[in-house]
Design an enzyme around this catalytic site. Structure first.
Site, short mmCIF file in Angstrom:
data_model
loop_
_atom_site.label_atom_id
_atom_site.label_comp_id
_atom_site.label_asym_id
_atom_site.label_seq_id
_atom_site.Cartn_x
_atom_site.Cartn_y
_atom_site.Cartn_z
N SER A 7 0.84 -1.20 0.00
CA SER A 7 0.00 0.00 0.00
C SER A 7 0.88 1.24 0.00
O SER A 7 1.62 1.51 0.95
CB SER A 7 -0.91 0.02 1.23
OG SER A 7 -1.42 1.33 1.39
N HIS A 32 -1.19 -1.26 -4.35
CA HIS A 32 -2.47 -0.99 -3.69
C HIS A 32 -2.54 0.52 -3.43
O HIS A 32 -1.71 1.08 -2.71
CB HIS A 32 -2.58 -1.78 -2.39
CG HIS A 32 -3.90 -1.62 -1.70
ND1 HIS A 32 -5.02 -2.36 -2.06
CD2 HIS A 32 -4.29 -0.83 -0.68
CE1 HIS A 32 -6.03 -2.01 -1.29
NE2 HIS A 32 -5.62 -1.07 -0.44
N ASP A 34 -4.71 3.68 -2.09
CA ASP A 34 -5.80 4.03 -1.18
C ASP A 34 -6.27 5.45 -1.39
O ASP A 34 -5.56 6.40 -1.07
CB ASP A 34 -5.32 3.87 0.27
CG ASP A 34 -5.13 2.41 0.63
OD1 ASP A 34 -6.11 1.65 0.56
OD2 ASP A 34 -4.00 2.04 0.99
N MET A 36 -8.90 8.34 -0.39
CA MET A 36 -9.81 8.72 0.72
C MET A 36 -10.34 10.13 0.50
O MET A 36 -9.59 11.00 0.06
CB MET A 36 -9.05 8.69 2.04
CG MET A 36 -8.37 7.37 2.32
SD MET A 36 -7.47 7.44 3.87
CE MET A 36 -6.65 5.84 3.85
N HIS A 65 -8.26 1.21 -4.26
CA HIS A 65 -9.23 1.02 -3.17
C HIS A 65 -9.88 2.36 -2.87
O HIS A 65 -9.26 3.24 -2.26
CB HIS A 65 -8.46 0.46 -1.95
CG HIS A 65 -9.29 0.29 -0.73
ND1 HIS A 65 -8.73 0.07 0.52
CD2 HIS A 65 -10.64 0.29 -0.53
CE1 HIS A 65 -9.69 -0.04 1.42
NE2 HIS A 65 -10.86 0.10 0.81
N MET A 67 -12.08 4.69 -0.92
CA MET A 67 -12.78 4.92 0.34
C MET A 67 -13.47 6.27 0.22
O MET A 67 -13.10 7.25 0.89
CB MET A 67 -11.77 4.89 1.50
CG MET A 67 -11.32 3.48 1.85
SD MET A 67 -9.79 3.45 2.78
CE MET A 67 -8.62 3.45 1.42
N MET A 136 -11.55 -5.49 4.96
CA MET A 136 -10.79 -4.63 5.86
C MET A 136 -10.55 -5.36 7.18
O MET A 136 -11.48 -5.86 7.81
CB MET A 136 -11.55 -3.33 6.15
CG MET A 136 -11.74 -2.41 4.95
SD MET A 136 -10.23 -2.03 4.04
CE MET A 136 -9.20 -1.33 5.34
N PHE A 142 -6.59 4.88 7.88
CA PHE A 142 -5.20 5.10 8.28
C PHE A 142 -4.35 3.84 8.11
O PHE A 142 -4.85 2.74 8.30
CB PHE A 142 -5.13 5.55 9.75
CG PHE A 142 -5.97 6.77 10.02
CD1 PHE A 142 -5.46 8.04 9.81
CD2 PHE A 142 -7.29 6.64 10.45
CE1 PHE A 142 -6.25 9.16 10.02
CE2 PHE A 142 -8.09 7.75 10.66
CZ PHE A 142 -7.57 9.02 10.45
N GLY A 143 -3.09 4.06 7.79
CA GLY A 143 -2.14 2.95 7.76
C GLY A 143 -1.62 2.70 9.17
O GLY A 143 -1.87 3.49 10.09
N GLY A 144 -0.92 1.61 9.34
CA GLY A 144 -0.23 1.36 10.60
C GLY A 144 -1.09 0.96 11.78
O GLY A 144 -0.67 1.09 12.92
N ASP A 174 -6.78 -6.36 4.01
CA ASP A 174 -6.24 -5.00 4.02
C ASP A 174 -6.23 -4.41 5.43
O ASP A 174 -7.30 -4.10 5.98
CB ASP A 174 -7.07 -4.13 3.07
CG ASP A 174 -6.46 -2.75 2.86
OD1 ASP A 174 -5.35 -2.52 3.36
OD2 ASP A 174 -7.12 -1.93 2.20
N GLY A 196 1.14 -2.04 4.08
CA GLY A 196 1.63 -0.67 4.02
C GLY A 196 2.84 -0.50 4.90
O GLY A 196 3.99 -0.57 4.44
C1 DX5 Z 1 -6.44 1.69 5.34
C2 DX5 Z 1 -5.99 1.34 3.94
C3 DX5 Z 1 -4.92 0.31 3.93
C4 DX5 Z 1 -3.67 0.74 4.64
C5 DX5 Z 1 -2.91 -0.48 5.05
O1 DX5 Z 1 -7.54 2.51 5.25
O2 DX5 Z 1 -7.06 0.83 3.18
O3 DX5 Z 1 -4.63 -0.11 2.62
O4 DX5 Z 1 -2.86 1.57 3.87
O5 DX5 Z 1 -1.83 -0.09 5.79
P1 DX5 Z 1 -1.14 -1.03 6.88
O6 DX5 Z 1 -0.66 -2.25 6.13
O7 DX5 Z 1 -0.03 -0.19 7.40
O8 DX5 Z 1 -2.17 -1.38 7.90
ZN ZN Z 2 -6.58 -0.20 1.21
#
Ligand code: DX5
Ligand code: ZN
Length: 215
Positions: A7, A32, A34, A36, A65, A67, A136, A142-144, A174, A196
């Protein structure tokens, strides 16, 4: 072997061209991406112009993806920007079937993303029309974040639904995927791992991708 989809949300936006080069040289299968809108999810990421530029630097499948609310308004533009797979959230689509038909008629593969609280049974009457379920394993935005363990049960249930109906829909997981939990996610029945932070915060992203590929 799972499909690995790093991601880009966790990549270094100041060095996107270098990040693309790294992914091209790696064993990653998909990008991937994302998107938003600050409305469907409480965050804003990147959109069409960024994807359009990255397309020029990338040699791999673009897994986008969305969102966002009202994804139907933008499907054509995402195709033009370079999306190969376009996923929309079931929770954001009043007319999901129409959205899926639109994506396919534009020549993209169609995915449906589901939030952690959405049961896999909600997919029963759309499963035969789609190529991918983006499940999901964190709350999107958010990532992480940390992987929600209950997801494993949802993967098993969805795997059964797909196999019982002799479909070839891919299950993509994801959120919160790590080298440590990847094995159990694949064992539960996943086909695609999004990662990600695990990839981009690692000392050697290429080696981490190779590791994920081999779990
Ligand atoms: C979250 C995103 C994911 C995210 C994954 O809303 O859809 O794709 O970037 O990041 P990690 O792998 O860091 O959880
Ligand atoms: Zn995603």
């Amino acid at each position: 072997m799972a499909i690995i989809a790093p991601s880009l949300l966790s990549s270094n936006f100041l060095k996107l061209e270098e990040e693309c080069r790294m992914l091209n040289e790696s064993e990653a299968d998909w990008y991937h991406l994302d998107v938003m809108d600050g409305r469907f999810v409480p965050n804003i990421s990147f959109g069409l112009p960024v994807i359009e530029q990255m397309r020029k630097a990338s040699t791999k499948t673009f897994d986008v993806h969305l969102m966002i609310l009202e994804p139907g308004k933008y499907a054509e533009a995402f195709k033009a920007a370079g999306a190969d797979i376009l996923s929309v959230h079931i929770e954001a689509c009043t007319h999901l079937h129409r959205n899926i038909q639109q994506i396919k008629s534009l020549g993209m593969q169609a995915g449906v993303a589901i939030n952690p609280h959405t049961p896999v049974t909600a997919l029963e009457d759309i499963l035969g029309d789609i190529d991918l379920v983006c499940m999901m394993s964190v709350n999107p935005g958010f990532g992480g974040q940390k992987f929600i363990p209950h997801t494993l049960k949802k993967i098993e249930r969805l795997r059964r639904m797909i196999d019982d109906n002799k479909l070839s829909v891919k299950i993509e997981i994801d959120g919160g995927v790590t080298v440590e939990n990847a094995k159990s996610i694949i064992a539960a029945g996943a086909d695609v791992l999004v990662a990600g932070n695990t990839v981009f915060r690692s000392k050697d992203p290429k080696a981490t991708i190779a590791e994920l590929k081999r779990v």
